[in-house]
Write a protein that holds these residues in place. Sequence first.
Motif, PDB file in Angstrom:
ATOM      1  N   PRO A 203      39.344  55.320  43.525  1.00 16.63           N
ATOM      2  CA  PRO A 203      40.351  54.267  43.755  1.00 16.63           C
ATOM      3  C   PRO A 203      39.734  52.884  43.589  1.00 16.63           C
ATOM      4  O   PRO A 203      38.519  52.697  43.761  1.00 16.63           O
ATOM      5  N   GLY A 204      40.546  51.894  43.261  1.00 18.60           N
ATOM      6  CA  GLY A 204      40.064  50.521  43.153  1.00 18.60           C
ATOM      7  C   GLY A 204      39.633  49.986  44.504  1.00 18.60           C
ATOM      8  O   GLY A 204      40.242  50.301  45.538  1.00 18.60           O
ATOM      9  N   ALA A 205      38.592  49.180  44.514  1.00 23.07           N
ATOM     10  CA  ALA A 205      38.026  48.697  45.777  1.00 23.07           C
ATOM     11  C   ALA A 205      39.033  47.894  46.591  1.00 23.07           C
ATOM     12  O   ALA A 205      39.094  48.024  47.818  1.00 23.07           O
ATOM     13  N   PHE A 206      39.856  47.060  45.922  1.00 28.04           N
ATOM     14  CA  PHE A 206      40.721  46.175  46.698  1.00 28.04           C
ATOM     15  C   PHE A 206      41.932  46.888  47.299  1.00 28.04           C
ATOM     16  O   PHE A 206      42.590  46.371  48.191  1.00 28.04           O
ATOM     17  N   MET A 228      38.495  48.919  36.252  1.00 31.05           N
ATOM     18  CA  MET A 228      38.597  47.578  36.837  1.00 31.05           C
ATOM     19  C   MET A 228      37.311  47.181  37.561  1.00 31.05           C
ATOM     20  O   MET A 228      36.820  46.068  37.376  1.00 31.05           O
ATOM     21  N   ASP A 229      36.766  48.077  38.392  1.00 33.23           N
ATOM     22  CA  ASP A 229      35.572  47.760  39.179  1.00 33.23           C
ATOM     23  C   ASP A 229      34.305  48.124  38.411  1.00 33.23           C
ATOM     24  O   ASP A 229      34.322  48.894  37.468  1.00 33.23           O
ATOM     25  N   ARG A 230      33.186  47.539  38.865  1.00 27.71           N
ATOM     26  CA  ARG A 230      31.858  47.810  38.294  1.00 27.71           C
ATOM     27  C   ARG A 230      31.853  47.590  36.790  1.00 27.71           C
ATOM     28  O   ARG A 230      31.477  48.436  35.998  1.00 27.71           O
ATOM     29  N   PRO A 246      30.851  44.036  40.845  1.00 27.44           N
ATOM     30  CA  PRO A 246      31.156  45.321  41.479  1.00 27.44           C
ATOM     31  C   PRO A 246      32.631  45.523  41.771  1.00 27.44           C
ATOM     32  O   PRO A 246      33.091  46.659  41.884  1.00 27.44           O
ATOM     33  N   GLU A 247      33.383  44.444  41.902  1.00 23.76           N
ATOM     34  CA  GLU A 247      34.799  44.570  42.238  1.00 23.76           C
ATOM     35  C   GLU A 247      35.640  43.667  41.343  1.00 23.76           C
ATOM     36  O   GLU A 247      35.322  42.496  41.138  1.00 23.76           O
ATOM     37  N   GLY A 248      36.707  44.234  40.796  1.00 23.01           N
ATOM     38  CA  GLY A 248      37.605  43.469  39.948  1.00 23.01           C
ATOM     39  C   GLY A 248      38.969  43.306  40.586  1.00 23.01           C
ATOM     40  O   GLY A 248      39.157  43.578  41.775  1.00 23.01           O
ATOM     41  N   GLY A 249      39.932  42.877  39.799  1.00 26.31           N
ATOM     42  CA  GLY A 249      41.298  42.676  40.268  1.00 26.31           C
ATOM     43  C   GLY A 249      42.257  42.874  39.113  1.00 26.31           C
ATOM     44  O   GLY A 249      41.872  43.298  38.016  1.00 26.31           O
ATOM     45  N   MET A 250      43.508  42.537  39.339  1.00 26.21           N
ATOM     46  CA  MET A 250      44.507  42.761  38.293  1.00 26.21           C
ATOM     47  C   MET A 250      44.270  41.899  37.055  1.00 26.21           C
ATOM     48  O   MET A 250      44.713  42.246  35.960  1.00 26.21           O
ATOM     49  N   SER A 251      43.551  40.776  37.217  1.00 30.19           N
ATOM     50  CA  SER A 251      43.236  39.960  36.043  1.00 30.19           C
ATOM     51  C   SER A 251      42.308  40.709  35.084  1.00 30.19           C
ATOM     52  O   SER A 251      42.221  40.367  33.902  1.00 30.19           O
ATOM     53  N   TRP A 252      41.622  41.735  35.591  1.00 29.80           N
ATOM     54  CA  TRP A 252      40.764  42.562  34.743  1.00 29.80           C
ATOM     55  C   TRP A 252      41.583  43.629  34.016  1.00 29.80           C
ATOM     56  O   TRP A 252      41.167  44.143  32.977  1.00 29.80           O
ATOM     57  N   VAL A 253      42.729  43.958  34.579  1.00 32.53           N
ATOM     58  CA  VAL A 253      43.582  44.992  33.987  1.00 32.53           C
ATOM     59  C   VAL A 253      44.289  44.465  32.731  1.00 32.53           C
ATOM     60  O   VAL A 253      44.431  45.185  31.745  1.00 32.53           O
TER      61      VAL A 253
END
Length: 314
Positions: A203-206, A228-230, A246-253
């Motif tokens: 699962p995504g970190a956030f 998204m992460d890492r 290590p952690e991304g968000g929807m802007s990475w999607v």
Amino acid sequence: MKAKFRPALCLLLVLLAGCAPPPAGGLEAGSRELPSSGDLRGADLRGLDLTGMEEALFSADFDTCTRWPEDLPGGFDPAALLEEGKNPGLGLRALHQRGITGKGVGIAIIDQTLLTEHQEYADRLTALNETLPEGERIRVISMSVGWMPEDRGAAELEAAVARARAAGVAVVCVNSRDPLLEPWMGMGRRRYGSYDNRADLRPGAFWEELLYSGEFRGTDGPLLLVPMDRRTTASPAGEDAYTCFPEGGMSWVCPYVAGLYALACQVRPEVTYEEFLDAAQATARPVSVWKDEKTEYPYGKAVDPAALVEALAA
């Protein structure tokens, strides 16, 4: 619109420099504390004793400009983390080797500042103030910079997005009201795992805790998941510099989805975003995670780019 990629690459996260310039200077020798921000980009850590700080290091942003002490905690390998983060995952490198790269598909990126000379994309970047050749119009725009309805210029921006979509351009943006991004979500992976290996997906970190509390909206399986992460991105710190996040968000999607659509447009030039989305949903594969080896938590479906491309090319 700032830039057009020719050919369009699906590894768009590596092409984006969505980060601030790295901090300068070193930390006090012998210190037992890392910066509270968790940002180690450009930091000189050679005087620090990092014993027992594995968890903090695995959660920190760092780059190829970060200077490490000779002795690192066991299990923490920044070089390996940086390198695996460059892999777009989900079998995309194999597709690229087959020539399915989004070649000839116009993509526009609206985001933070790019170091245009970076080795990752310098030979494929074209400014949009040039006249685009006939037949090479923009097919998809990735907007990782979001806005709120009350923001100055929001109405004009939304009108521009509407005009682009009416002209057949897919606009994927970070906006809670964006219908093109609504079906998508970002996911994570094991620390040294690969997005190519389904067993390593997480699962995504956030939003992971929302999954376990029953508040995550993907528990019934409709969400399409992409890495998204890492992730490792091109860094503005230098032409050959990279940053590991290590952690991304929807802007990475957004750019990942835009890249997938570029692949779809290459194998079927007339494909619409809606047809692309239908094919992605039909070919994606369910994923789940076990909590304490007692409870299984489904959290959506991981996109299968190879199956997606085959379905569209049929």
